[in-house]
Design an enzyme around this catalytic site. Structure first.
Site, PDB file in Angstrom:
ATOM      1  N   LEU A  19       0.829  -1.204   0.000  1.00 18.94           N
ATOM      2  CA  LEU A  19       0.000   0.000   0.000  1.00 18.94           C
ATOM      3  C   LEU A  19       0.867   1.259   0.000  1.00 18.94           C
ATOM      4  CD1 LEU A  19      -2.829   1.266   0.204  1.00 18.94           C
ATOM      5  CD2 LEU A  19      -2.588   1.171   2.701  1.00 18.94           C
ATOM      6  N   ASP A  20       0.669   2.091  -1.038  1.00 21.08           N
ATOM      7  CA  ASP A  20       1.355   3.384  -1.167  1.00 21.08           C
ATOM      8  C   ASP A  20       2.872   3.249  -1.184  1.00 21.08           C
ATOM      9  OD1 ASP A  20      -1.143   4.613  -1.139  1.00 21.08           O
ATOM     10  OD2 ASP A  20      -1.111   4.896   1.034  1.00 21.08           O
ATOM     11  N   GLU A  21       3.385   2.121  -1.669  1.00 18.30           N
ATOM     12  CA  GLU A  21       4.834   1.892  -1.692  1.00 18.30           C
ATOM     13  C   GLU A  21       5.384   1.735  -3.105  1.00 18.30           C
ATOM     14  OE1 GLU A  21       7.038   1.923   0.652  1.00 18.30           O
ATOM     15  OE2 GLU A  21       5.874   1.881   2.507  1.00 18.30           O
TER      16      GLU A  21
END
Length: 297
Positions: free
Chosen positions: A240-242
């Site tokens: 997530l969001d990486e």
């Protein structure tokens, strides 16, 4: 290139333009080999960008070039370039310059990024054709249909998520989608879906990543008393969001801004970061180096 008219005067021959992107292990002679190939095929270099990452020992190249219409087709250029690419173990793409990529946009309730993309596509500002819009809500159905684009309402719950994502993949195949854009789509894609769409899904996160991940990042920023807020467009992966960061935008703020004020001013940053990321992807300017991006502008 010129030809002669019946009166014997030279007449301009329309040129065909292409973009070649290359990445491979760094080694002397790569630019010479590519430029030599273009010369042999009667091509003229319009713009060239290159970058050698010394730490990783990797080389990146983007060449925008033109050739006469009666010279080589896209297919012929690709065929002839294959032996050179194999010799240098290149990852490469060769596409007609300005070709519009087929894009599917996903959105939830916040419509500012969707509206911005629709406007930029309609006016020709982005080299895209938005072929479908998918949403887990119906808030923007009329807007999308006004643009003459198919709208698909695919609500999602924990129980229906596998079926919803399966339908999404059907639409990707049905519309021959080349890029999926999450324009404030507020659902987390499953690991399986993220893997299937790897390298062709861009998300806009309403924060200057890697700070303030997850839900309500502007409210997190407000609690920390930040002096700038921003937005980050990145490729989607299983974390997530990486995913690899493509574009970021910042806006100065101060202590007088409430959390709601930060949300409001952040919308402009989100639209700009996302449109930049979509543009650079569709123009063949983004190359991946692990979890980082190299953007040849």
């Amino acid at each position: 290139m010129t030809t002669e008219t019946e009166a014997g005067r030279p007449a301009e021959t329309a040129a065909v333009e292409h973009v070649l992107t290359v990445d491979c292990a760094e080694s002397p002679g790569i630019v010479h080999a590519v430029s030599g190939f273009l010369l042999e095929h009667g091509c003229n270099i319009i713009d060239i960008k290159q970058y050698g990452d010394r730490g990783e020992g990797h080389f990146f190249l983007r060449v925008h070039f033109s050739s006469a219409t009666e010279a080589f087709s896209t297919g012929e250029l690709r065929r002839d370039f294959e032996p050179l690419a194999a010799e240098w173990a290149m990852n490469w793409q060769l596409e007609p310059h300005g070709r519009k990529r087929r894009v599917l946009v996903m959105v939830s309730k916040f419509g500012h990024c969707l509206n911005d993309l629709l406007f930029r596509a309609r006016t020709g500002d982005l080299p895209v054709e938005i072929v479908a819009v998918v949403s887990n809500h119906t808030d923007h159905e009329e807007l999308v249909k006004w643009h003459g684009i198919p709208f698909f309402h695919l609500p999602v719950t924990k129980e229906t998520k596998p079926a919803q994502e399966a339908r999404l993949l059907e639409l990707v195949d049905e519309f021959d989608v080349e890029l999926v854009v999450l324009a404030r789509y507020m659902q987390v894609l499953s690991d399986e879906l993220s893997a299937k769409l790897a390298g062709r899904t861009i998300n806009i996160h309403h924060s200057f990543l890697p700070s303030f991940k997850g839900a309500k990042p502007y409210h997190q920023a407000y609690e920390r008393g930040v002096k700038t807020v921003g937005a980050t467009a990145h490729y989607v992966n299983a974390e997530l969001d990486e995913g690899p960061i493509i574009s970021q935008q910042l806006i100065d703020v101060d202590h007088t801004y409430t959390a709601e004020d930060l949300v409001a001013v952040g919308r402009d940053a989100e639209c700009k970061a996302l449109s930049n990321a979509v543009r650079w992807h569709c123009e063949g300017r983004i190359l991946l180096l692990g979890n980082r991006t190299v953007i040849l502008r």
